[in-house]
Design an enzyme around this catalytic site. Structure first.
Site, PDB file in Angstrom:
ATOM      1  N   HIS A 124     -13.279  70.958  45.871  1.00  0.00           N
ATOM      2  CA  HIS A 124     -14.241  71.067  44.760  1.00  0.00           C
ATOM      3  C   HIS A 124     -13.516  71.276  43.421  1.00  0.00           C
ATOM      4  O   HIS A 124     -14.092  71.837  42.478  1.00  0.00           O
ATOM      5  CB  HIS A 124     -15.231  72.220  44.973  1.00  0.00           C
TER       6      HIS A 124
ATOM      7  N   SER B 285       1.412  58.965  21.272  1.00  0.00           N
ATOM      8  CA  SER B 285       0.213  58.882  20.436  1.00  0.00           C
ATOM      9  C   SER B 285       0.610  58.488  19.024  1.00  0.00           C
ATOM     10  O   SER B 285       1.695  58.827  18.545  1.00  0.00           O
ATOM     11  CB  SER B 285      -0.489  60.244  20.418  1.00  0.00           C
TER      12      SER B 285
END
Length: 434
Positions: free
Chosen positions: A157, A279
């Site tokens: 989970h 970036s």
């Protein structure tokens, strides 16, 4: 170029021609050598059964062999005026041999020609995909063994769960590839049946010998029923697409794990900077573009079966032009899957795993089950031990010194069974590549 079905000199409307041919010629380059090999096997069979003379067969085989040599050396070009590769090969035979060349199409249809070409092409692509999968598999096995003692947090989970290891993680994807290759093997067995001789779907009144072409083309068997042979068009492509989607699912999940583990909040692995991108405004960024694109490509590949189902599921038996579009759906996807395997095999050996990850305080509850099991070994029932340890966690009193984790069962972090996974994989791989 005059079409092989044309009965007069009236040309097809240009727009109609462009629409019906579509992108077929672009993809026919892939099928050219298979079309010639199919014609060679058909030509030999026609002579064996006395439908044409041995002299005529030899003449056609000589020209077909010349065409095949040009294809294999890269000097053969698809004629943009041709309707398809089948038409072009026949036109060359007629140009070289006159009336003898016109006999190549005896007891054959373009329907079973293209069926044959696609099956032979798909069988070769299955071998290539298998070889590339094998390369990736061997890297995973090597990394699993190399890092088998380096612990890693396991998650369920997306919550911290139990101790894992890099050996268990790499080994999991290796075994996933074993199942993926098993599906490829099943698909290969289904495709590996000769459709040639089914003609337009209803056989031929000529006394052809389909066993001869089956043997000469290297098929393991044939599609016996001529109607069903035609029904395998679209089905073969769909089955391969399903096995490709399964393999792509494994690669996509692995790529997602890599992106997650590279994230600074996880920080389990790294790659040299030449395997990441930056970036335009954030100088600190090292982006996992390779793995993001693998994930995206593999998601697209997983849509293939649905697209092919929608293309073919409303068709009755017999040939329909709809199935021409299977080429432009499937063929580029085959390229994309192979490129994903190639880039993963190129990149993954450069992975750098981090040691000492579980020393971080936030991972202490990973060992809650270890403590429960220790209590059980000391005489407690599992449920009582579960409640006791749960209360310690709730009261912030949990403490456990893991030491050496003693996991010995098959498939655990202490017993990866890599040799058994590798044995099973290699056994299947050899059948696929054979």
């Amino acid at each position: 170029m005059k079409k092989i079905w044309q009965k007069d000199n009236l040309a097809t409307n240009i727009l109609v021609n462009q629409f019906t041919v579509g992108k077929d010629l672009d993809f026919d380059e892939r099928l050219a050598k298979y079309d010639v090999k199919g014609s060679m096997a058909h030509c030999k069979m026609l002579a064996e059964t006395g439908i044409i003379s041995h002299e005529e067969s030899e003449q056609m085989l000589f020209v077909l062999n010349e065409i095949l040599e040009k294809i294999e050396e890269g000097s053969f070009e698809i004629d943009k005026e041709a309707e398809d590769i089948h038409s072009q090969v026949e036109a060359i035979l007629i140009e070289e041999l006159g009336d003898t060349g016109k006999k190549i199409h005896t007891a054959r249809s373009r329907n079973d020609q293209v069926l044959l070409d696609i099956k032979l092409y798909l069988l070769d692509e299955i071998r290539e995909i298998t070889a590339l999968t094998d390369e990736f598999f061997q890297i995973l096995i090597k990394l699993a063994d190399q890092h088998k003692n380096v612990l890693l947090p396991g998650y369920t989970h997306l919550q911290i769960a139990m101790p894992s290891s890099f050996g268990l993680w790499f080994g999991a994807y290796a075994e996933a590839l074993l199942d993926d290759v098993e599906m490829l093997f099943s698909v290969k067995n289904i495709i590996n049946k000769n459709p040639l001789g089914s003609a337009a779907g209803y056989g031929s009144s000529f006394p052809i010998n389909r066993e001869s072409t089956t043997y000469n083309l290297g098929f393991q068997s044939m599609n016996y029923n001529s109607v069903y042979a035609q029904m395998t068009r679209g089905k073969s492509e769909k089955l391969l697409a399903m096995s490709m989607a399964t393999l792509a699912g494994t690669l996509g999940k692995f790529a997602y794990d890599v992106c997650l583990y590279l994230n600074q909040n996880f920080d389990f692995i790294s790659f040299p900077k030449e395997f990441t991108t930056g970036s335009s405004i954030m100088p600190h960024k090292k982006n996992p573009d390779i793995f993001e694109l693998v994930r995206a490509r593999c998601n697209r590949i997983q849509s293939l079966p649905n697209e092919l189902i929608l293309l073919t599921n409303n068709l009755p038996s017999g040939y329909h032009r709809d199935v021409q579009l299977t080429k432009e759906i499937l063929f580029p996807a085959i390229d994309s899957l192979k490129e994903c395997l190639e880039i993963l095999s190129y990149t993954l050996p450069n992975i750098q795993v981090k040691d000492g990850i579980l020393e971080d305080e936030k991972y202490k509850y990973l060992f809650s089950v270890e403590k429960i099991n220790e209590e059980v070994k000391n005489g407690s029932s599992f449920r009582d031990a579960y409640v006791k340890v749960g209360q310690e966690i709730e009261n912030n009193a949990f403490d456990f010194e893991p030491g050496n984790l003693d996991h010995t069962h098959q498939g655990s972090i202490g017993n990866l069974c890599l040799d058994k996974i590798e044995y099973q994989f290699n056994k299947l791989k050899n059948k696929l590549l054979g």
